[in-house]
Write a protein that holds these residues in place. Structure first.
Motif, PDB file in Angstrom:
ATOM      1  N   LEU A 271       0.803  -1.262  -0.205  1.00 26.27           N
ATOM      2  CA  LEU A 271      -0.461  -0.338  -0.174  1.00 26.27           C
ATOM      3  C   LEU A 271       0.862   1.031   0.128  1.00 26.27           C
ATOM      4  N   GLU A 272       0.494   1.898  -0.382  1.00 26.95           N
ATOM      5  CA  GLU A 272       0.876   3.771  -0.224  1.00 26.95           C
ATOM      6  C   GLU A 272       1.239   3.871   0.385  1.00 26.95           C
ATOM      7  N   ARG A 273       2.461   4.675   1.259  1.00 28.85           N
ATOM      8  CA  ARG A 273       2.520   5.245   2.537  1.00 28.85           C
ATOM      9  C   ARG A 273       2.089   6.717   2.633  1.00 28.85           C
ATOM     10  N   ASP A 274       1.109   7.530   1.696  1.00 30.53           N
ATOM     11  CA  ASP A 274       1.184   8.954   1.824  1.00 30.53           C
ATOM     12  C   ASP A 274       0.218   8.884   2.849  1.00 30.53           C
ATOM     13  N   GLY A 275       0.055  10.158   4.244  1.00 29.96           N
ATOM     14  CA  GLY A 275      -0.227  10.752   5.456  1.00 29.96           C
ATOM     15  C   GLY A 275       0.000  10.116   6.469  1.00 29.96           C
ATOM     16  N   HIS A 276       1.205   8.902   5.955  1.00 31.86           N
ATOM     17  CA  HIS A 276       1.352   8.108   7.439  1.00 31.86           C
ATOM     18  C   HIS A 276       2.737   8.141   7.737  1.00 31.86           C
ATOM     19  N   GLY A 277       3.127   9.766   7.855  1.00 31.99           N
ATOM     20  CA  GLY A 277       4.054  10.942   8.583  1.00 31.99           C
ATOM     21  C   GLY A 277       5.116  10.264   8.602  1.00 31.99           C
ATOM     22  N   GLY A 278       5.993  11.098   8.468  1.00 32.60           N
ATOM     23  CA  GLY A 278       7.532  10.522   7.900  1.00 32.60           C
ATOM     24  C   GLY A 278       8.048   9.652   7.030  1.00 32.60           C
ATOM     25  N   SER A 279       7.729   9.167   6.311  1.00 31.72           N
ATOM     26  CA  SER A 279       7.573   8.666   4.848  1.00 31.72           C
ATOM     27  C   SER A 279       7.652   9.437   3.844  1.00 31.72           C
ATOM     28  N   GLU A 280       8.857   9.200   2.905  1.00 35.10           N
ATOM     29  CA  GLU A 280       9.227   9.538   1.486  1.00 35.10           C
ATOM     30  C   GLU A 280       7.408   9.372   0.936  1.00 35.10           C
ATOM     31  N   SER A 281       7.248  10.050   0.128  1.00 37.46           N
ATOM     32  CA  SER A 281       6.072  10.617  -0.837  1.00 37.46           C
ATOM     33  C   SER A 281       5.984   9.520  -1.736  1.00 37.46           C
ATOM     34  N   GLY A 282       5.499   8.318  -2.214  1.00 40.19           N
ATOM     35  CA  GLY A 282       5.068   7.121  -3.282  1.00 40.19           C
ATOM     36  C   GLY A 282       6.221   5.862  -2.575  1.00 40.19           C
ATOM     37  N   ALA A 283       6.272   5.597  -1.235  1.00 41.40           N
ATOM     38  CA  ALA A 283       7.122   4.578  -0.914  1.00 41.40           C
ATOM     39  C   ALA A 283       5.745   3.886  -0.138  1.00 41.40           C
ATOM     40  N   GLU A 284       5.935   1.915   0.290  1.00 45.37           N
ATOM     41  CA  GLU A 284       5.333   1.684   0.257  1.00 45.37           C
ATOM     42  C   GLU A 284       5.809   0.960   1.417  1.00 45.37           C
ATOM     43  N   LEU A 285       4.236   0.473   2.312  1.00 47.99           N
ATOM     44  CA  LEU A 285       4.168  -0.360   3.919  1.00 47.99           C
ATOM     45  C   LEU A 285       3.814  -1.682   3.177  1.00 47.99           C
ATOM     46  N   GLU A 286       3.953  -2.659   3.804  1.00 49.97           N
ATOM     47  CA  GLU A 286       3.219  -4.346   3.420  1.00 49.97           C
ATOM     48  C   GLU A 286       2.332  -4.494   4.435  1.00 49.97           C
ATOM     49  N   LEU A 287       1.057  -4.893   4.055  1.00 49.34           N
ATOM     50  CA  LEU A 287      -0.251  -4.893   5.638  1.00 49.34           C
ATOM     51  C   LEU A 287      -0.004  -6.301   5.425  1.00 49.34           C
ATOM     52  N   GLU A 288       0.214  -6.722   6.211  1.00 44.07           N
ATOM     53  CA  GLU A 288       0.451  -8.779   6.564  1.00 44.07           C
ATOM     54  C   GLU A 288      -0.800  -9.079   6.677  1.00 44.07           C
ATOM     55  N   LEU A 289      -1.543  -9.471   6.215  1.00 47.12           N
ATOM     56  CA  LEU A 289      -3.150 -10.582   6.551  1.00 47.12           C
ATOM     57  C   LEU A 289      -3.144 -11.820   7.048  1.00 47.12           C
ATOM     58  N   GLN A 290      -3.855 -12.609   8.224  1.00 48.56           N
ATOM     59  CA  GLN A 290      -4.246 -13.393   8.461  1.00 48.56           C
ATOM     60  C   GLN A 290      -5.636 -13.695   8.218  1.00 48.56           C
ATOM     61  N   LEU A 291      -6.277 -14.261   7.330  1.00 50.66           N
ATOM     62  CA  LEU A 291      -7.261 -14.316   7.034  1.00 50.66           C
ATOM     63  C   LEU A 291      -7.960 -15.956   8.043  1.00 50.66           C
ATOM     64  N   HIS A 292      -9.286 -16.318   8.260  1.00 50.73           N
ATOM     65  CA  HIS A 292     -10.165 -16.773   8.534  1.00 50.73           C
ATOM     66  C   HIS A 292     -11.380 -16.927   8.213  1.00 50.73           C
ATOM     67  N   ARG A 293     -12.000 -18.270   7.561  1.00 48.29           N
ATOM     68  CA  ARG A 293     -13.642 -18.390   7.115  1.00 48.29           C
ATOM     69  C   ARG A 293     -13.978 -16.764   6.724  1.00 48.29           C
ATOM     70  N   GLY A 294     -12.670 -15.850   5.405  1.00 49.88           N
ATOM     71  CA  GLY A 294     -13.666 -14.770   4.671  1.00 49.88           C
ATOM     72  C   GLY A 294     -13.161 -13.739   5.691  1.00 49.88           C
ATOM     73  N   ARG A 295     -13.138 -13.038   6.788  1.00 45.90           N
ATOM     74  CA  ARG A 295     -12.120 -12.550   7.596  1.00 45.90           C
ATOM     75  C   ARG A 295     -11.107 -12.555   7.839  1.00 45.90           C
ATOM     76  N   ILE A 296     -10.563 -11.292   8.736  1.00 42.79           N
ATOM     77  CA  ILE A 296      -9.940 -10.957   8.876  1.00 42.79           C
ATOM     78  C   ILE A 296      -8.941 -11.480  10.542  1.00 42.79           C
ATOM     79  N   ALA A 297      -8.091 -11.997  10.865  1.00 43.90           N
ATOM     80  CA  ALA A 297      -8.684 -13.013  11.227  1.00 43.90           C
ATOM     81  C   ALA A 297      -7.209 -11.584  13.165  1.00 43.90           C
TER      82      ALA A 297
END
Length: 366
Positions: A271-297
């Motif tokens: 995801l884009e880091r825009d507006g996340h404070g202290g990061s250079e514009s256009g940089a990315e962060l990684e969102l790691e999700l674990q899913l159980h029965r189609g829901r975010i666990a």
């Protein structure tokens, strides 16, 4: 060409079912045909055999225990109007269109004979001049290439065996939809498909048509089970007017069945880091999700130390939320102000847009 013999090993010699039905579906709607198959299976009597013959408009059908985000290119399918379906049997993902035919053998426990059913298909093609062989993975091959994938569902009192027959399907589209270029999934408990080289039977037998294959399949079933089949034609109008079929269709095309039944998996969204404070514009962060029965666990953000506070807020916001764009947009709207958490929810919803506008359906409890 010598015909492959059809031997009846599990029907106790000359035993016959009380009834052999050959049911032709005139529908090309994947959900209607799967609903019809389910209906025939549920109503099947112990001394009855049904051979269902059917085709679908362009669609990808995944196995009961598969992950649609890894098995097919959902964005390309949405763009091209190709439907996603999940069947009740196991096995891998397959592409259907008008150039592919499908058969289903539904039988009571005393009559279900998987080897015999494979032999009927192989004998039917031999009668049409095509030499075919069963492979060790429950595929059927011709000229060393796969044209039929098969899957099964077993119960104590009855079972079914269904499969595809590639005759003149659009192989470039098959390859495109069953080979996603990108997926966010990193680990999954789902059953993965095994890709194989495929062939259209029309390449081996010019002019081959589905009706000719159907006739030979029915004739082979009649020889194998020793009696004439009762032939039935079912059209789309009849299916549309059947309340039970409509109810089954509503479930089969729901988000809960198509996506919510996916075995547990983990994925990573960039995801884009825009507006996340202290990061250079256009940089990315990684969102790691674990899913159980189609829901975010559970979830993590990387780099984790820099975004620990945001990760905590997202856990509170997204914990238990369906991995569905509509739900994620509601989460974004519920946040009190624009900021990093709202941006994450919006971006995640956008990345899942290929699954949008799928009716939710009834959620399984437990």
């Amino acid at each position: 060409m010598k015909q492959t013999p059809v031997r009846n090993s599990a029907l106790r010699g000359s035993a016959r079912p009380r009834m052999l039905r050959a049911v032709y579906s005139g529908s090309l709607e994947v959900y209607a045909n799967l609903a019809l198959e389910q209906q025939l299976y549920e109503a099947l009597q112990p001394d009855e055999i049904v051979l269902l013959l059917w085709r679908n408009s362009p669609s990808v059908v995944i196995g009961r225990h598969q992950n649609p985000w890894t098995e097919c290119d959902l964005q390309a399918m949405q763009r091209d109007g190709v439907k996603l379906a999940r069947r009740a049997s196991g096995g891998g993902a397959v592409y259907h269109d008008g150039g592919n035919g499908n058969f289903s053998f539904l039988a009571g426990a005393d009559y279900y004979d998987q080897q015999l059913q494979f032999s009927i298909v192989i004998a039917a093609l031999a009668a049409l001049g095509i030499a075919a062989q069963r492979s060790g993975r429950n595929d059927i091959l011709a000229d060393g290439r796969k044209f039929s994938g098969n899957a099964f569902r077993y119960r104590k009192e009855k079972s079914y065996h269904h499969g595809t027959i590639l005759i003149d399907t659009d192989l470039p589209r098959l390859s495109a939809y069953l080979n996603p270029a990108h997926t966010a999934v990193r680990e999954s408990k789902a059953i993965a498909s095994v890709r194989s080289g495929v062939v259209n039977l029309s390449e081996l037998k010019a002019g081959l048509q589905w009706p000719a294959v159907c006739r030979q399949l029915v004739a082979g079933a009649e020889r194998a089970w020793g009696g004439a089949a009762r032939v039935e034609q079912i059209d789309q109008q009849r299916l549309d007017g059947d309340d039970d079929v409509r109810a089954r269709v509503a479930e089969l095309c729901s988000w809960q069945w198509l996506y919510g039944r996916t075995p547990d998996f983990g994925c990573v969204h960039r995801l884009e880091r825009d507006g996340h404070g202290g990061s250079e514009s256009g940089a990315e962060l990684e969102l790691e999700l674990q899913l159980h029965r189609g829901r975010i666990a559970d979830l993590k953000l990387h780099p984790d130390q820099e975004y620990a506070a945001l990760a905590q807020q997202l856990r509170r916001t997204l914990g238990g939320v369906r991995y569905r764009p509509e739900d994620l947009r509601r989460c974004a709207a519920a946040l009190s102000r624009d900021g990093p958490a709202r941006s994450v929810c919006r971006q995640l919803a956008l990345q899942l847009q290929a699954t949008a506008d799928t009716p939710l359906g009834t959620e399984e409890q437990g």
